[in-house]
Design a protein around this motif. Structure first.
Motif, PDB file in Angstrom:
ATOM      1  N   ILE A  39       0.838  -1.196   0.000  1.00  0.00           N
ATOM      2  CA  ILE A  39       0.000   0.000   0.000  1.00  0.00           C
ATOM      3  C   ILE A  39       0.877   1.252   0.000  1.00  0.00           C
ATOM      4  O   ILE A  39       0.671   2.169  -0.808  1.00  0.00           O
ATOM      5  CB  ILE A  39      -0.963  -0.004   1.203  1.00  0.00           C
ATOM      6  N   TYR A  40       1.868   1.274   0.865  1.00  0.00           N
ATOM      7  CA  TYR A  40       2.764   2.429   0.994  1.00  0.00           C
ATOM      8  C   TYR A  40       3.494   2.696  -0.318  1.00  0.00           C
ATOM      9  O   TYR A  40       3.455   3.805  -0.857  1.00  0.00           O
ATOM     10  CB  TYR A  40       3.755   2.167   2.132  1.00  0.00           C
ATOM     11  N   ALA A  41       4.126   1.686  -0.869  1.00  0.00           N
ATOM     12  CA  ALA A  41       4.886   1.845  -2.110  1.00  0.00           C
ATOM     13  C   ALA A  41       3.957   2.170  -3.283  1.00  0.00           C
ATOM     14  O   ALA A  41       4.301   2.983  -4.142  1.00  0.00           O
ATOM     15  CB  ALA A  41       5.691   0.588  -2.398  1.00  0.00           C
ATOM     16  N   GLY A  42       2.797   1.563  -3.309  1.00  0.00           N
ATOM     17  CA  GLY A  42       1.852   1.813  -4.396  1.00  0.00           C
ATOM     18  C   GLY A  42       1.322   3.231  -4.399  1.00  0.00           C
ATOM     19  O   GLY A  42       1.253   3.877  -5.449  1.00  0.00           O
ATOM     20  N   VAL A  43       0.941   3.727  -3.236  1.00  0.00           N
ATOM     21  CA  VAL A  43       0.401   5.084  -3.139  1.00  0.00           C
ATOM     22  C   VAL A  43       1.477   6.113  -3.473  1.00  0.00           C
ATOM     23  O   VAL A  43       1.259   7.021  -4.289  1.00  0.00           O
ATOM     24  CB  VAL A  43      -0.202   5.347  -1.741  1.00  0.00           C
ATOM     25  N   VAL A  44       2.651   5.959  -2.875  1.00  0.00           N
ATOM     26  CA  VAL A  44       3.728   6.911  -3.143  1.00  0.00           C
ATOM     27  C   VAL A  44       4.140   6.847  -4.613  1.00  0.00           C
ATOM     28  O   VAL A  44       4.355   7.873  -5.257  1.00  0.00           O
ATOM     29  CB  VAL A  44       4.938   6.655  -2.215  1.00  0.00           C
ATOM     30  N   GLY A  45       4.216   5.652  -5.165  1.00  0.00           N
ATOM     31  CA  GLY A  45       4.591   5.495  -6.571  1.00  0.00           C
ATOM     32  C   GLY A  45       3.574   6.107  -7.517  1.00  0.00           C
ATOM     33  O   GLY A  45       3.937   6.774  -8.491  1.00  0.00           O
ATOM     34  N   ALA A  46       2.304   5.904  -7.249  1.00  0.00           N
ATOM     35  CA  ALA A  46       1.257   6.450  -8.114  1.00  0.00           C
ATOM     36  C   ALA A  46       1.252   7.975  -8.074  1.00  0.00           C
ATOM     37  O   ALA A  46       1.188   8.630  -9.122  1.00  0.00           O
ATOM     38  CB  ALA A  46      -0.100   5.896  -7.699  1.00  0.00           C
TER      39      ALA A  46
END
Length: 97
Positions: A11-18
């Motif tokens: 979730i953390y990596a996905g949100v920051v990446g998006a």
């Protein structure tokens, strides 16, 4: 590692990446508009000159790719500083060569 940590990481990596990718695309577009005075071309449009399409594709690819690299490194460092161990998953850039 606990399953909840893996989910938190995704979730953390996905949100920051998006968010980072969206911001990078907007910045590259604004830089193009400021430097050329035109909207970015559609590289798939046959009416757009090949040179212009290639320059846009290169500029946008470099901008987003470099931003993803910086984001990946930042997220990994933040994870280590908060949890004192490496993240449970690897981040993969779409632009790996």
């Amino acid at each position: 590692m606990a399953m909840t940590e893996k989910v938190l990481w995704k979730i953390y990596a996905g949100v920051v990446g998006a968010v980072t990718t969206l911001v990078a695309q907007k910045v590259v577009t604004k830089v193009w508009e400021a430097s050329t005075g035109d909207n970015p071309p559609d590289p798939n449009d046959p009416d757009v000159p090949l040179t212009k399409a290639l320059i846009w594709a290169t500029a946008s690819g470099l901008g987003v790719g470099m931003t993803q690299l910086a984001m990946n490194r930042f997220v990994q460092r933040r994870w280590v500083s908060n949890f004192e161990h490496r993240a449970p998953g690897k981040l993969v850039s779409r632009f790996n060569i």
